[in-house]
Every structure is written in structure tokens, then in C-alpha cells.
Design a protein around this motif. Structure first.
Motif, mmCIF file in Angstrom:
data_model
loop_
_atom_site.group_PDB
_atom_site.id
_atom_site.type_symbol
_atom_site.label_atom_id
_atom_site.label_comp_id
_atom_site.label_asym_id
_atom_site.label_seq_id
_atom_site.Cartn_x
_atom_site.Cartn_y
_atom_site.Cartn_z
ATOM 1 N N CYS A 192 0.822 -1.211 0.000
ATOM 2 C CA CYS A 192 0.000 0.000 0.000
ATOM 3 C C CYS A 192 0.855 1.261 0.000
ATOM 4 C CB CYS A 192 -0.935 -0.008 1.214
ATOM 5 S SG CYS A 192 -2.231 -1.278 1.122
ATOM 6 N N TRP A 193 1.949 1.240 0.753
ATOM 7 C CA TRP A 193 2.829 2.417 0.830
ATOM 8 C C TRP A 193 3.384 2.766 -0.545
ATOM 9 C CZ3 TRP A 193 7.498 4.684 0.161
ATOM 10 C CH2 TRP A 193 7.841 5.760 1.001
ATOM 11 N N HIS A 194 3.942 1.773 -1.241
ATOM 12 C CA HIS A 194 4.532 2.040 -2.557
ATOM 13 C C HIS A 194 3.476 2.357 -3.611
ATOM 14 C CE1 HIS A 194 8.123 0.282 -0.640
ATOM 15 N NE2 HIS A 194 8.742 1.135 -1.431
ATOM 16 N N THR A 195 2.288 1.834 -3.452
ATOM 17 C CA THR A 195 1.198 2.192 -4.362
ATOM 18 C C THR A 195 0.841 3.664 -4.191
ATOM 19 O OG1 THR A 195 0.360 -0.069 -4.276
ATOM 20 C CG2 THR A 195 -1.143 1.610 -5.111
ATOM 21 N N GLY A 196 0.806 4.144 -2.953
ATOM 22 C CA GLY A 196 0.567 5.559 -2.704
ATOM 23 C C GLY A 196 1.670 6.431 -3.275
ATOM 24 N N GLU A 197 2.905 6.003 -3.118
ATOM 25 C CA GLU A 197 4.025 6.752 -3.692
ATOM 26 C C GLU A 197 3.898 6.821 -5.212
ATOM 27 O OE1 GLU A 197 8.730 6.783 -2.862
ATOM 28 O OE2 GLU A 197 7.990 4.902 -3.724
ATOM 29 N N HIS A 198 3.557 5.685 -5.838
ATOM 30 C CA HIS A 198 3.354 5.650 -7.285
ATOM 31 C C HIS A 198 2.239 6.601 -7.703
ATOM 32 C CE1 HIS A 198 2.558 4.088 -11.311
ATOM 33 N NE2 HIS A 198 1.297 3.918 -10.937
ATOM 34 N N LEU A 207 -0.029 10.491 2.366
ATOM 35 C CA LEU A 207 -1.284 11.058 1.856
ATOM 36 C C LEU A 207 -1.146 12.551 1.552
ATOM 37 C CD1 LEU A 207 -4.249 9.460 3.835
ATOM 38 C CD2 LEU A 207 -3.542 9.057 1.471
ATOM 39 N N GLU A 208 -0.320 13.262 2.316
ATOM 40 C CA GLU A 208 -0.050 14.670 1.993
ATOM 41 C C GLU A 208 0.569 14.785 0.606
ATOM 42 O OE1 GLU A 208 0.873 16.475 6.469
ATOM 43 O OE2 GLU A 208 2.522 16.040 5.102
ATOM 44 N N PHE A 209 1.466 13.883 0.290
ATOM 45 C CA PHE A 209 2.117 13.858 -1.023
ATOM 46 C C PHE A 209 1.090 13.616 -2.128
ATOM 47 C CE2 PHE A 209 4.366 10.982 -4.140
ATOM 48 C CZ PHE A 209 5.050 11.985 -4.806
ATOM 49 N N VAL A 210 0.202 12.669 -1.911
ATOM 50 C CA VAL A 210 -0.843 12.378 -2.898
ATOM 51 C C VAL A 210 -1.755 13.587 -3.078
ATOM 52 C CG1 VAL A 210 -2.894 10.971 -3.342
ATOM 53 C CG2 VAL A 210 -0.781 9.883 -2.543
ATOM 54 N N GLU A 211 -2.200 14.159 -1.966
ATOM 55 C CA GLU A 211 -3.122 15.292 -2.034
ATOM 56 C C GLU A 211 -2.470 16.498 -2.706
ATOM 57 O OE1 GLU A 211 -6.488 17.047 0.936
ATOM 58 O OE2 GLU A 211 -4.527 16.640 1.817
ATOM 59 N N GLY A 212 -1.251 16.794 -2.333
ATOM 60 C CA GLY A 212 -0.542 17.922 -2.947
ATOM 61 C C GLY A 212 -0.283 17.703 -4.418
ATOM 62 N N SER A 213 0.079 16.481 -4.790
ATOM 63 C CA SER A 213 0.315 16.167 -6.202
ATOM 64 C C SER A 213 -0.955 16.343 -7.017
ATOM 65 C CB SER A 213 0.827 14.729 -6.337
ATOM 66 O OG SER A 213 2.058 14.560 -5.674
ATOM 67 N N GLY A 214 -2.080 15.920 -6.453
ATOM 68 C CA GLY A 214 -3.354 16.108 -7.136
ATOM 69 C C GLY A 214 -3.666 17.577 -7.349
ATOM 70 N N ARG A 215 -3.368 18.405 -6.373
ATOM 71 C CA ARG A 215 -3.637 19.840 -6.504
ATOM 72 C C ARG A 215 -2.736 20.483 -7.554
ATOM 73 N NH1 ARG A 215 -4.401 20.974 -0.046
ATOM 74 N NH2 ARG A 215 -6.591 20.301 0.047
ATOM 75 N N VAL A 216 -1.487 20.029 -7.632
ATOM 76 C CA VAL A 216 -0.588 20.564 -8.663
ATOM 77 C C VAL A 216 -1.119 20.208 -10.061
ATOM 78 C CG1 VAL A 216 1.737 20.392 -9.652
ATOM 79 C CG2 VAL A 216 1.447 20.564 -7.171
#
Length: 199
Positions: A38-44, A81-90
Motif C-alpha cells: 500500500c505504501w509504494h502504491t501511494g508513492e506511485h 497522503l499529503e504527497f498524494v493530495e498535494g500532487s493532485g492539486r498541482v
């Protein structure tokens, strides 16, 4: 049918809200149906969203921008999750600001801003679901977003799946599940280019 930056933000928010209660769980367990945990899937997922933003920003005609985003190995699930959320906003910001005439390379066609929004939605929703299932959580994204994503990214099956729950239809189109009378799809791809520019 188009997919917007608002749809992308809604998709990412749905994933983050679903996964946030599971940040105290072990994210080293396998994501559902994947070889990654799950961790690496989130990173991906975060990397995909940022990579699509880079494509729209740099607009290469024949390749991905040579770019890879990773998360610090000691990052907690909440920080991931902060990384995912921020990436989505970018990516959403790039979709909003890129002119409609912009095209950038993807293996499945020269994508326009709506195409990259759609790709971002597919990545967020399906990998978010992979993680959620791995953690014993349930993702239930808005049906209207799933309908627009299915129509824009998978037009070859959208019409024949019109009577199917949109989230189930999107999961089927991406090889995650079976539907009555329809075996699981083993090979699939979306349509990155606008409808009138597909070969």
C-alpha cells in the motif's frame, strides 16, 4: 464528455478522505491485486499525478519528462497522503491553467488538459481503491465523476455500460473486477487524446 480539474480534485479528495482513517494501519501489506504494498502504491500515485502535471507544463511530443518523484522512506502513511493530495492539486492547477489547445505525449495518445485530468482521476480512484481494499477500507467515489471519467477515457465501452453502476463500470474497464456476463478485462488502456483526434 469532458473531465475537469474539479473532477480531479473531487477524486483525490475522495481517496484521501477514505484512506485517512487507515493511516494508523500497516501500509506494508499488499495493495489489492497488485505486486506493490500500500505504501509504494501511494508513492506511485503521487508520482503519476506530478508526472502528468510535468507533461502539461513541459509539453514533450515524444516522451515522458525525465522526472521521478519519491517519498522519503521514513514518511508515515499520513505524510504519504499529503504527497498524494498535494500532487493532485498541482495537476489540477495545471489542468486549469493550460490552454485547451495544449497537447502532451502519453503512450495512449497526445493528451489535452481534460485527458490528463481524466488520467489523473483513473490513477487516483483505482490505485486509491487498491490501497483501500488492502487496508480493509471501502472507497465510494461520486458516481457523476466516475461517469464522466468512463465516458472520456473509455469511450469504447462507456455506452454499453450505461446501465451499470459507474464506479463498478470503471473498475471493470481497468481490470479490477468482473461484471455479470463480462469476465475480468486482462488488457486495457484509456484514450488520452481528445475524441476528434484519435487515430
Amino acid at each position: 464528455m469532458t473531465v475537469s480539474a474539479d473532477d480531479l480534485e473531487t477524486a483525490v479528495a475522495s481517496v484521501v478522505e477514505t484512506l485517512r482513517p487507515g493511516t494508523d494501519r500497516d501500509w506494508r501489506v499488499p495493495a489489492d491485486g497488485l505486486d506493490w504494498d500500500c505504501w509504494h502504491t501511494g508513492e506511485h500515485l503521487g508520482d503519476c499525478l506530478l508526472s502528468y502535471a510535468m507533461q502539461l507544463g513541459s509539453r514533450p511530443a515524444d516522451r515522458y519528462v525525465r522526472f521521478l518523484a519519491t517519498v522519503a522512506p521514513e514518511a508515515t502513511p499520513a505524510q504519504l497522503l499529503e504527497f498524494v493530495e498535494g500532487s493532485g492539486r498541482v495537476l489540477a492547477a495545471m489542468v486549469r491553467t493550460a490552454p485547451a489547445a495544449v497537447r502532451a505525449w502519453h503512450p495512449y495518445g497526445m493528451g489535452d488538459p481534460a485527458g490528463f485530468a481524466g488520467m489523473g482521476c483513473v490513477e487516483a480512484l483505482l490505485h486509491g481503491d487498491d490501497i483501500a481494499r488492502g487496508l480493509g477500507l471501502t472507497l465510494a467515489p461520486p458516481a457523476e465523476v466516475c461517469s464522466r471519467v468512463l465516458a472520456r477515457m473509455f469511450p469504447q465501452v462507456a455506452a454499453e455500460l450505461a446501465e451499470v453502476d459507474p464506479w463498478s463500470a470503471l473498475r471493470w474497464a481497468t481490470g479490477r473486477t468482473e461484471l455479470p456476463g463480462r469476465p475480468r478485462v486482462r488488457r486495457w488502456h484509456w484514450q488520452a487524446a481528445p475524441p476528434d483526434e484519435r487515430g
